[in-house]
Design a protein around this motif. Structure first.
Motif, mmCIF file in Angstrom:
data_model
loop_
_atom_site.group_PDB
_atom_site.id
_atom_site.type_symbol
_atom_site.label_atom_id
_atom_site.label_comp_id
_atom_site.label_asym_id
_atom_site.label_seq_id
_atom_site.Cartn_x
_atom_site.Cartn_y
_atom_site.Cartn_z
ATOM 1 N N ASP A 108 -2.437 -5.093 1.777
ATOM 2 C CA ASP A 108 -2.632 -4.589 3.133
ATOM 3 C C ASP A 108 -3.609 -5.528 3.829
ATOM 4 O OD1 ASP A 108 -2.695 -2.937 5.438
ATOM 5 O OD2 ASP A 108 -2.493 -1.145 4.218
ATOM 6 N N GLY B 285 0.535 3.689 2.818
ATOM 7 C CA GLY B 285 0.511 3.041 4.109
ATOM 8 C C GLY B 285 1.364 3.751 5.143
ATOM 9 N N ASP C 133 -9.002 -2.270 4.677
ATOM 10 C CA ASP C 133 -9.875 -1.988 3.536
ATOM 11 C C ASP C 133 -11.321 -1.840 4.004
ATOM 12 O OD1 ASP C 133 -9.799 -1.473 0.808
ATOM 13 O OD2 ASP C 133 -10.224 -3.541 0.233
ATOM 14 N N ASN D 140 0.866 -1.178 0.000
ATOM 15 C CA ASN D 140 0.000 0.000 0.000
ATOM 16 C C ASN D 140 0.905 1.231 0.000
ATOM 17 O OD1 ASN D 140 -1.722 2.127 0.554
ATOM 18 N ND2 ASN D 140 -2.652 1.183 2.355
ATOM 19 N N ALA E 237 -8.381 -0.092 -1.009
ATOM 20 C CA ALA E 237 -7.775 0.930 -0.146
ATOM 21 C C ALA E 237 -8.336 2.341 -0.360
ATOM 22 C CB ALA E 237 -6.247 0.949 -0.288
ATOM 23 N N GLY F 113 -3.204 -1.985 -3.116
ATOM 24 C CA GLY F 113 -1.930 -2.539 -2.669
ATOM 25 C C GLY F 113 -2.205 -3.701 -1.730
ATOM 26 N N ARG G 53 -4.767 7.904 7.567
ATOM 27 C CA ARG G 53 -4.255 7.857 6.191
ATOM 28 C C ARG G 53 -4.872 8.960 5.341
ATOM 29 N NH1 ARG G 53 -4.773 8.555 1.266
ATOM 30 N NH2 ARG G 53 -4.745 6.968 -0.340
#
Length: 320
Positions: A218, A143, A223, A140, A192, A216, A276
């Protein structure tokens, strides 16, 4: 999906000559989004989306394009990349990597009901399960490592109270990522970025999930947390709304029941998802790039969401 690289009809017509997709009828720039140049392309044989990638490299892009094709082959409603006559799905325009994908029908629902959230939950679980045998690996890119690099750059633009919140949350997520419980979470290729404006409905039926260019590898609950933080909240407060939260979680778990560690760490994943997107919106707002039609998202929204997640500490499964 902003327009950073303007294209005219003649340039797109020359590009389409590599395919067997008919001739150009209409070209329209897409104003929403913040990462890539996007156009709606209508030809005599169909409707497509043309993307020029402004940040992702040609080496990174096969992960996204092949993932979409993999999911489409598993009957997940996602855009399918178009191959040219030589079989290539990754192309170049104006010296930028580019892709042409099918345009899905429908429109985004910005005020979702519980029924919309249930369809998103079911689709998200099906996507996770379908991607289990997807062989390519890519982290990710937004991330924890990216956040650790980016947050120091936006701190000068923040108040003391905001700085304390974001620094403390980054420390919390960094410590959590080092635990064995977090390392053991089920993971794989994830979207994501499954927000309301990245899904389409027609007659209240989910017809597609698009914009896979933040995907990506993760944890699956990250998610899930991204989706919950957008589809199930009361925007003025950032709080989760019980009926929509219950609908999304129940539908997800009918397809893929959560493990005990996932249930325990889901509140932390909700905080991670809020961090994020607060970080990325701060960066887009205070460290912008030039683009035609680009309007950055308001960072204050995900500041509210993060504050609410840190303060609430509610049991999400009281909703489920």
């Amino acid at each position: 999906m902003a327009v950073f690289t303007p294209l005219d009809a003649s340039e797109v017509e020359a590009f389409l000559a590599r395919f067997d997709l008919g001739t150009l009828c209409e070209l329209q720039g897409i104003a929403s989004g913040i990462e890539n140049t996007n156009y709606f392309v209508t030809t005599t044989r169909g409707r497509f989306v043309l993307t020029l990638f402004e940040r992702l490299s040609a080496e990174q892009l096969p992960f996204y394009l092949r993932l979409m094709h993999h999911l489409a082959a598993h009957a997940i409603p996602v855009p399918d990349p178009m191959a040219d006559r030589e079989g290539h799905i990754l192309h170049r325009i104006k010296d930028k990597p580019a892709a042409l994908v099918t345009r899905l029908p429908g429109h985004s629902v910005m005020q979702p009901a519980a029924s919309h959230c249930a369809q998103i939950g079911r689709c998200l679980a099906r996507m996770h399960l379908a991607a289990r045998d997807y062989p390519l690996q890519q982290p990710n890119l937004r991330g924890l490592a990216w956040q650790q690099q980016t947050i120091p750059r936006v701190l000068p633009y923040m108040s003391a109270d905001q700085r304390a919140l974001i620094v403390n949350e980054l420390a919390h997520q960094t410590a959590l990522a080092a635990t064995s419980a977090h390392a053991g979470l089920p993971r794989g290729a994830v979207h994501a970025d499954l927000f309301r404006d990245n899904a389409l409905f027609e007659n209240d039926r989910l017809t597609g999930v698009f914009d896979w260019y933040f995907a990506g590898v993760d944890s699956w609950i990250f998610d899930l947390a991204v989706a919950l933080n957008d589809w199930c909240i009361d925007p003025p407060s950032g709080a989760l709304e019980s009926a929509r939260t219950r609908a999304l979680l129940d539908a997800y778990q009918r397809e893929r029941p959560l493990q005990a560690d996932e249930r325990a760490l889901l509140p932390d994943a909700l905080r991670a998802a809020a961090l994020r997107f607060w970080t990325s919106r701060l960066a887009d707002y205070h460290l912008p790039r030039d683009a035609h039609l680009l309007t950055p998202h308001d960072p204050a929204h995900f500041e509210r969401v993060l504050r609410q997640r840190v303060d609430a500490e509610q049991n999400l499964f009281a909703f489920a």
